[in-house]
Design a protein around this motif. Structure first.
Motif, PDB file in Angstrom:
ATOM      1  N   ARG B  79       0.807  -1.219   0.000  1.00 30.92           N
ATOM      2  CA  ARG B  79       0.000   0.000   0.000  1.00 30.92           C
ATOM      3  C   ARG B  79       0.836   1.263   0.000  1.00 30.92           C
ATOM      4  NH1 ARG B  79      -5.867  -0.753   2.654  1.00 30.92           N
ATOM      5  NH2 ARG B  79      -6.230  -2.782   1.734  1.00 30.92           N
ATOM      6  N   ASP B  80       2.114   1.134   0.192  1.00 31.83           N
ATOM      7  CA  ASP B  80       2.985   2.298   0.200  1.00 31.83           C
ATOM      8  C   ASP B  80       2.503   3.345   1.194  1.00 31.83           C
ATOM      9  OD1 ASP B  80       5.028   4.020  -0.440  1.00 31.83           O
ATOM     10  OD2 ASP B  80       3.871   4.999  -2.008  1.00 31.83           O
ATOM     11  N   LEU B  81       2.318   2.949   2.419  1.00 30.45           N
ATOM     12  CA  LEU B  81       2.004   3.953   3.419  1.00 30.45           C
ATOM     13  C   LEU B  81       2.893   3.765   4.632  1.00 30.45           C
ATOM     14  CD1 LEU B  81       0.119   1.991   5.287  1.00 30.45           C
ATOM     15  CD2 LEU B  81      -1.720   2.905   3.930  1.00 30.45           C
ATOM     16  N   GLY B  82       2.972   4.816   5.432  1.00 25.29           N
ATOM     17  CA  GLY B  82       3.779   4.747   6.637  1.00 25.29           C
ATOM     18  C   GLY B  82       2.860   4.801   7.837  1.00 25.29           C
ATOM     19  N   ASN B 156       6.646   8.123   2.162  1.00 25.60           N
ATOM     20  CA  ASN B 156       5.305   7.593   1.995  1.00 25.60           C
ATOM     21  C   ASN B 156       4.336   8.701   1.640  1.00 25.60           C
ATOM     22  OD1 ASN B 156       6.315   5.716   4.701  1.00 25.60           O
ATOM     23  ND2 ASN B 156       5.713   4.755   2.803  1.00 25.60           N
ATOM     24  N   GLY B 157       3.488   8.446   0.663  1.00 24.64           N
ATOM     25  CA  GLY B 157       2.479   9.417   0.269  1.00 24.64           C
ATOM     26  C   GLY B 157       1.423   9.584   1.358  1.00 24.64           C
TER      27      GLY B 157
END
Lengths: 576, 358
Positions: B79-82, B156-157
Motif C-alpha cells: 500500500r505504500d504507506l507509513g 510515503n504518500g
C-alpha cells in the motif's frame, strides 16, 4: 515536486504475490503436520477398528479380552497409580521447600532435582539396576551388598513403582511450584494474623489452595508413567511383569501376520488411557480457585532452627536418588567387567574408546542419532517459527487443528507413534515406489511428529513477548511474508526458538520408544543402544554409553541456561 | 496525488459493528485527525485504511486506485504507506539507521542512495548523532522521532498515526505536536492522525473527523466543529461543550435565530436553512456564559462548585428552573462568589444544532 509525489512515483510491486506466499506456507505447514502427526494416527485407529478394511469389532474384542492383555492393563494402571502417589509426595514436598521456605542454595538444588527428568529413563533404570545389583560397586563399597544369587530387588513391581515415582517427581514439582507461586501472600498473612502456626498454615491454607496444581500434576504424572517405556522395559521384562507398553514391544519381536493389527489395538488402548489422563489434567488444571487470583507476592515461611536439618535432608535425598545410581553407572563404565571393584589397577577407559571409536555399531548409532536430532531440531525450529506466527497473529480454525494434532502426537507415548509410523509408511510412498520403512527416514518422521509440540511451546512463549506492531511495521515498510519472517520475526523470537531447539535436541537424543520399534540393521540410534547392550550382557559398555548420554544432556542443559537471560521465564523447566 | 477516498466502509467483529457506513474524502496532502472516545471505531478505521483488516462493506481508494473492498484486498505491504504506531514499533534488534532504512532496503533502493536518504531523514528530526544507537538506548521522544523519520525516509504518500502521543509525558507532547507539523510541511504527505485527545486534534489537523459508535458524525475544520457542531454528541464532546434545551426557535433566514432557553430570550446562530422549531438543542461553551448585568433579564441559577483554574475560577451553576441542567462558566479571580450563591446568567452565543435528518 513534493516528497510525497516522489514517493508515490516509486514503482508498485505487482499485487497478489504475498497473499500467495502466506497461503503457500500455511498449506505446506498443514501438509507437514497432518502428514506426519495426524494421518499416521488415523491409520492406526483405522487398522485397530477395521483390520481388513471394514469395521470389525470382533478382533478388537478378541485381543482386548485375552488374559494377557487384561493382566497387562491392570499392571499398567497399578504401577501408574502407585508411582503417581510416590511422585506426588516427593514432588509436593520439593515444591513446598523451594517455593515457600528460606532454604539455601535453591537454584543448584532445583537443577539437580530436575536433572533426572532430562536423563533418558533407560539410562536411569540401568544406573539403578547397577547400583542395587548383588555385585554393586557402590553398595559393596558401603558394605551393604546383597547376597550373591539373590533375585535383583528392582526387578519387581515395587521396583518399577519406585523408579517411576522418583523419575516423575519433577513433573509434580513443576506444576505445584507454579501453583504455589500464584498464591497471594495476603491469604497466608491473614492466617498468621489469626494466630496459626506455620505447620498449620501449610496444611490448612497453603496446600488446600494449591490443590488444583497438585491434582493437575498428578494427572500428568499418571500419563507419563503409563508411557514410560525405558523403566518398564528395563525392569519389567526381566521381572516377567508385563505392562501394555512392554507388551506392544514384545509383539513386534514375535512378528506374525496378525502382530501389526494387534499392536495397533494395544496402541489404541494405551492412547485412550493417555488421552483420558490428559483430559483429566486439563480439567483439573483449569479449575482454579478464584480467590487465588491476587497479587502474587512471594511468600516465605521461615524454617528457623529446622533450616539446617531440612537442608541436609533435601540434599541427602538427591544423593540417594541421583548421585548414588549415577556413581554406580560411572563406576561400572570405568572397569573391564561388571562387578569388578574400581581400583587404580582396574581403572580403564576401554569402554569409552570402544563406544566412541572401536565398535562400529555404536559409533554409527552416535552419528545417526546426531544427524537425526540435529535435523529434527532445525526443521522443527523453522516449522515452529512459521506455525507460531499463524497461531499468535493469524489464528484460524485450521492452525488450531494443526496445533492440537502436534500436541496430541507429543502427548501419546512414543511407542504409539512408532506403531502408527510403521502402519503408515510400510507401503511404498505414492509415485516413488520407495518405502521409507526400515530406513533412517521413518525415524526422522517419528521424531518430527513427536517433538513438534515441544519446540512450538517454547517458540510460542517467545511470540507472546513480541508486540504485534513490530511485525505490522515491517508490513507497511513493504516487506513480504518470507522477508518479514527472516528480518523481523525470526530474530525477535530466536532466543526462545533456540531454547526450544535445545530441548528438542535433548529429547530426540534420548528417544527410545519409537526408535526401538523403527531401528533396523541399516539405521541404529543411540536411545535403544543401552537396552540392546544390557540385554546382550555388555553392562560395562552400556554404562559407558549411558554416561556419555548423561554428559550430553548436562552440556545441553548448561548451554540453554547460558541463554536464559534472553528467554521468557518458564521456558527452561530446570531454572528456579 | 495521494488522496484517500473512503466510501460506505463497514466492519463487524463477530456481529459487533465496529465501523459502519463511513464515507469521507481526505484530500492529498491534508492533515486529518480522527477523533472520538475510546471504543468509537477510530483504531479499526486506521487498520482498515492500512489494510490490516478487511472491510465487510464499502471501499477504500488511494489516488483513485482501489485498495480495499469486500472482494478486493491489497495487503499492507503493497500500500505504500507509513504508520507511526502508538508504541513506535521500533525493531529492537536493529540500529536507529537500520530501522529508518528498512523499507528502502526492502524495496531495493541502492545502498548509497539509501544511506543518503536515511541521513537526511534523521537530520530532519535532529537524530543524526544517534544513527548507530539501539532503540532501547533512546528516550520516549527520541523513539517517536525515529518512527517519524522512518516515514520520512520512505517518502510515503500517506502516513497514518495511531495515538502517537499517548505514551509520552505531558511536557513532551507540545514539543512533539510541533514535530508533527514540521514533518507534515517537510513531507507533504497525506496524514491521518488517530486520537482521543481533542486538543491534539484541534491543534494539528486541517480537518477533524469525529467518530461515535462506529459512525462518522462530523468531518469539518476545527473551528467549524467548535462553532457549528452537527450533533449533540459533537457539541458536548468538543471544547467542554454544553448542550441546553431551547424552545420557540425562530430563524431569521441569514444564519441568526432567537429562542428561549430556560425561560430567557437568547440570540443564536443557526444553519442558513434552519426553520422555525418548537424545540431544539443548543450547543455552547463556557466562554458564551457570563454573569448578567443589572438591567438584563438573566437566567437564575445557583453556584454549586468553584474550582480554581489559575487566574480565573471555573464555576458550575445549576439552573433554578431545571436543576438537572449544569452551566459551566468562568469567573474572574477577583469576583467574590461562594458556592450556594444565587446568580443571574446571560447567554451570549449559541448554535442551534440541526434537526436529525429523517
Amino acid at each position: 515536486m513534493t516528497l510525497a509525489a516522489a514517493g508515490f512515483a516509486r514503482e508498485r510491486p505487482k499485487r497478489g504475490l504475498s497473499i500467495a506466499t502466506e497461503t503457500w506456507v500455511l498449506g505446506a505447514l498443514g501438509l507437514f503436520v497432518i502428514g506426519l502427526s495426524f494421518a499416521p494416527l488415523l491409520r492406526l485407529v483405522f487398522t485397530a477398528i477395521a483390520p481388513d478394511g471394514w469395521p470389525d469389532a470382533s478382533r478388537l474384542g478378541e485381543v482386548l479380552g485375552t488374559r494377557q492383555v487384561l493382566a497387562a492393563t491392570v499392571n499398567t494402571l497399578r504401577v501408574a497409580l502407585l508411582s503417581t502417589l510416590v511422585s506426588l509426595i516427593g514432588g509436593t514436598l520439593a515444591a513446598t521447600l523451594v517455593a515457600l521456605t528460606d532454604m539455601r542454595g535453591k537454584s543448584v538444588w532445583v537443577f539437580a532435582f530436575i536433572l533426572p527428568l532430562m536423563i533418558p529413563p533407560q539410562v536411569s533404570a540401568l544406573a539403578w539396576v547397577q547400583a542395587f545389583s548383588p555385585s554393586s560397586p557402590i553398595l559393596g563399597l558401603l558394605g551393604l551388598s546383597l547376597p550373591a544369587g539373590a533375585r535383583h530387588p528392582l526387578y519387581s513391581e515395587a521396583g518399577i513403582v519406585l523408579l517411576l515415582g522418583i523419575y516423575n517427581s519433577p513433573l509434580v514439582f513443576l506444576t505445584v511450584r507454579a501453583a504455589l507461586r500464584r498464591l497471594p501472600a495476603e491469604l497466608v498473612e491473614a492466617g498468621q494474623a489469626a494466630g496459626a502456626s506455620q505447620a498449620r498454615l501449610l496444611f490448612t491454607i497453603i496446600l488446600p489452595l494449591a490443590r488444583a496444581g497438585i491434582f493437575a500434576g498428578a494427572a500428568l504424572t499418571f500419563v507419563s508413567a503409563i508411557g514410560n517405556f525405558g523403566i518398564q522395559a528395563m525392569l519389567g521384562i526381566p521381572a516377567r511383569f508385563p505392562t501394555l507398553i512392554t507388551l506392544i514391544y514384545q509383539k513386534l519381536n514375535s512378528f506374525g501376520p496378525s502382530a501389526l493389527a494387534d499392536m495397533a489395538i494395544l496402541s489404541m488402548l494405551l492412547a485412550v488411557l493417555t488421552i483420558g489422563g490428559i483430559t483429566l489434567a486439563g480439567w483439573l488444571g483449569s479449575r482454579r480457585d478464584v480467590r487465588v487470583d491476587g497479587s502474587a507476592r512471594p511468600l516465605m515461611l521461615r524454617l528457623g532452627r529446622w533450616r539446617l536439618p531440612v537442608e541436609l535432608f533435601a540434599w541427602s535425598v538427591l544423593v540417594a536418588t541421583l548421585v548414588l545410581p549415577l556413581s554406580a553407572l560411572i563406576t561400572t563404565s570405568l572397569v573391564r567387567g561388571f562387578g569388578q571393584e574400581l581400583t587404580l589397577a582396574t581403572l580403564t577407559l576401554q569402554n569409552y574408546t570402544s563406544a566412541l571409536f572401536r565398535q562400529a555399531a555404536i559409533r554409527e548409532g552416535f552419528l545417526t542419532s546426531l544427524w537425526l536430532t540435529t535435523t529434527t531440531a532445525l526443521v522443527l525450529t523453522a516449522v515452529s517459527i512459521l506455525l507460531g506466527y499463524f497461531l499468535t497473529w493469524h489464528r484460524s480454525g485450521f492452525v488450531r487443528v494443526l496445533h492440537l494434532a502436534g500436541e496430541l502426537a507429543y502427548a501419546l507415548p512414543g511407542i504409539v507413534i512408532g506403531v502408527a509410523m510403521i502402519l503408515f509408511f510400510l507401503k511404498p510412498l505414492p509415485l516413488t515406489g520407495f518405502s521409507i520403512y526400515g530406513t533412517v527416514w521413518i525415524i526422522l518422521a517419528a521424531y518430527l511428529a513427536s517433538f513438534l509440540a515441544l519446540s512450538l511451546r517454547s517458540t510460542l512463549g517467545g511470540f507472546a513477548q513480541v508486540d504485534r506492531s513490530l511485525e505490522e511495521a515491517a508490513r507497511v515498510a513493504g516487506a513480504g511474508f518470507l522477508r518479514r519472517m527472516r528480518d523481523i520475526v525470526g530474530p525477535l523470537v530466536a532466543p526462545a526458538a533456540a531454547a526450544g531447539a535445545i530441548i528438542v535436541f535433548m529429547s530426540a537424543l534420548n528417544e527410545i520408544q519409537s526408535s526401538i520399534l523403527l531401528v533396523s540393521s541399516k539405521a541404529k540410534t543411540l536411545g535403544p543402544m543401552v537396552v540392546f547392550l544390557e540385554e546382550g550382557g555388555s553392562s560395562t559398555l552400556a554404562a559407558a554409553v549411558g554416561c556419555l548420554m548423561v554428559a550430553a544432556v548436562l552440556v545441553l542443559m548448561l548451554t540453554a541456561s547460558a541463554l536464559s537471560r534472553f528467554l521468557p521465564r518458564g521456558v527452561l523447566p530446570w531454572q528456579n | 496525488m495521494t488522496d484517500i477516498a473512503i466510501s460506505k466502509l463497514g466492519k463487524a467483529f463477530g456481529g459487533n459493528r465496529v465501523v459502519s457506513d463511513v464515507t469521507m474524502h481526505i484530500r492529498s496532502g491534508e492533515f486529518v485527525a480522527v477523533l472520538g472516545p475510546s471504543g468509537c471505531g477510530k483504531t479499526t478505521l486506521l487498520r482498515l485504511i492500512a489494510g490490516f483488516e478487511r472491510p465487510d462493506a464499502g471501499s477504500v481508494r488511494f489516488a483513485g486506485e482501489l485498495a480495499s473492498s469486500a472482494t478486493h484486498h491489497t495487503p499492507p505491504e503493497k500500500r505504500d504507506l507509513g504508520i507511526v504506531f502508538q508504541n513506535y514499533a521500533l525493531w529492537p534488534h536493529m540500529s536507529v539507521a537500520e530501522n529508518v532504512g528498512y523499507s528502502l532496503k526492502v524495496t531495493g533502493v541502492p545502498a548509497n542512495e539509501r544511506e543518503r536518504r536515511v541521513a537526511e531523514a534523521l537530520k530532519t528530526v535532529a537524530l543524526d548523532a544517534m544513527a548507530e544507537r539501539r532503540p532501547s538506548d533512546l528516550s520516549g521522544g527520541q523513539r517517536q522521532r525515529v518512527a517519524l523519520s522512518r516515514c520520512l525516509a520512505a517518502r510515503n504518500g500517506i502516513v497514518l498515526l495511531d495515538e502517537p502521543l499517548a505514551n509520552l509525558d505531558v511536557h513532551l507532547r507540545a514539543a512533539m505536536e510541533h514535530e508533527f507539523t514540521r514533518f507534515h510541511q517537510a513531507s507533504g504527505s497525506t496524514m491521518v492522525y488517530i486520537t482521543h485527545d481533542q486538543s491534539e486534534a484541534m491543534a494539528l489537523a486541517d480537518r477533524v473527523a469525529v467518530m461515535d459508535a462506529g459512525r462518522l458524525v462530523q468531518f469539518a475544520a476545527p473551528s467549524t466543529l467548535y462553532r457549528e457542531p452537527a450533533t449533540e454528541m459533537v457539541a458536548g464532546f468538543i471544547g467542554e461543550g454544553i448542550v441546553l434545551p431551547a424552545e420557540d426557535i425562530v430563524a431569521d433566514g441569514d444564519g441568526r435565530a432567537h429562542a428561549s432557553i430556560l425561560g430567557s430570550p437568547v440570540q443564536l446562530r443557526c444553519a442558513p436553512g434552519e426553520r422555525a422549531r418548537r424545540r431544539a438543542a443548543i450547543g455552547l461553551h463556557p466562554q458564551d456564559i457570563r454573569l448578567a448585568t443589572a438591567n438584563e433579564r438573566g437566567l437564575s441559577a445557583r453556584i454549586r462548585r468553584l474550582s480554581y483554574r489559575g487566574g480565573s475560577f471555573r464555576a458550575e451553576a445549576v439552573s433554578e428552573a431545571a436543576p438537572e441542567t449544569v452551566l459551566a462558566f468562568d469567573l474572574p479571580e477577583q469576583a467574590p462568589l461562594a458556592p450556594g450563591a444565587a446568580v443571574s446568567l446571560a447567554i451570549g452565543d449559541g448554535w442551534v444544532i440541526p434537526a436529525l435528518a429523517a
